[in-house]
Design an enzyme around this catalytic site. Structure first.
Site: not given
Length: 299
Positions: A1-3, A32, A149
């Site tokens: 994920m991560c944003g 995320r 994030t």
């Protein structure tokens, strides 16, 4: 994920809102990456001066006292600004090697998060909204910034492991994706004297860019080389003293969307992060192409 989110301001009237706009963009990406967050802010700088941003091993560490000890040892009149768990010292550029050597000898537990005439990086463990509030990101002004994030998948949740990662003076990287050859790359980088502090594959990507630039490549050239040397899937956003750049892997595995108006260029992992920007209804909105390096910089 991560944003990931990034904002490059063209219209100086928006510069006082940089931190507030970035915070709002980041707030939409909390799901995320709920583990940690970080912000790279490019604000005003001074010729001949370098900002050294430092952090301790945990938020409870007394970074203000550490910063004052460093200042007293290197430049007693240097300005020090404390932002939650980080401190920013503004030193004469020629004093930076002495400051680094003093930290290594006297406070090895203190990390240098970033250095540059204009760059300040603030990152910490916790909900991204909380991280932004603790550092006071919403009140910061500047010309551009990038943010991340994190949902940790391959390494521990820690301050060191949070993004952005510095790739040199006034340069940094955020990454969404996963690299499959990061272990072999880490060993290669360490043999060449580039320290990798965490098991985070994104720090390896940052170290790779640092290595390529030390060998004489431009940042754009280093990003193009990464398409051949880095296995896996990734979207990179890099911050520079003058602006920011974007690169997606050859199959564009991770989501990415751009928006541009006469006032700004914006990047995000999801369109909803752009929805609150001024004038977004009339913006040019598109997906960056795979294996293509984009840059927006002030001349």
């Amino acid at each position: 994920m991560c944003g990931i989110a990034g904002l490059f301001i063209k219209d100086p009237k928006l510069e006082p809102q940089l931190g507030a706009l970035l915070s709002k963009m980041t707030a939409t990406l909390c799901s995320r990456g709920p583990d940690s967050a970080g912000f790279a802010i490019y604000s005003a700088g001074q010729d001949g001066k370098t900002k050294l941003t430092i952090a301790g091993p945990t938020p409870a560490y007394d970074i203000e006292t550490a910063a004052k000890r460093l200042r007293d040892a290197v430049a007693p009149k240097a300005p020090v600004a404390t932002h939650y768990s980080h401190a920013v010292l503004t030193l004469a550029s020629e004093q930076i090697p002495k400051a680094k050597a003093w930290l290594e000898a006297n406070l090895p537990e203190v990390d240098i998060v970033s250095e540059g005439q204009r760059l300040e990086i603030f990152k910490e463990v916790g909900d991204p909204d909380d991280v932004a509030a603790l550092f006071g990101i919403g009140g910061m002004s500047g010309t551009h910034g990038i943010t991340h994030t994190r949902m940790a998948t391959e390494s521990a949740v820690s301050t060191d492991g949070a993004h952005p990662f510095s790739t040199g003076a006034d340069q940094c990287l955020v990454h969404n994706g996963s690299l499959s050859n990061h272990a072999s790359l880490r060993r290669m980088l360490e043999r060449e004297g580039i320290k990798i502090k965490t098991q985070n594959d994104s720090e390896v990507a940052a170290g790779y860019l640092t290595k390529q630039m030390r060998s004489g490549q431009s940042l754009e050239g280093a990003l193009k080389s990464s398409l051949n040397d880095l296995d896996g899937f990734f979207t990179f956003v890099v911050g520079t003293e003058k602006g920011f750049g974007v690169l997606r892997d050859p199959i564009a595995c991770k989501p990415a969307v751009m928006a541009e108006t006469d006032q700004y260029v914006a990047f995000a992992s999801e369109y909803k992060s752009l929805a609150g920007l001024p004038g977004i209804s009339s913006a040019k909105v598109w997906e960056p192409k795979p294996a293509t390096v984009y840059f927006w910089e002030r001349t």
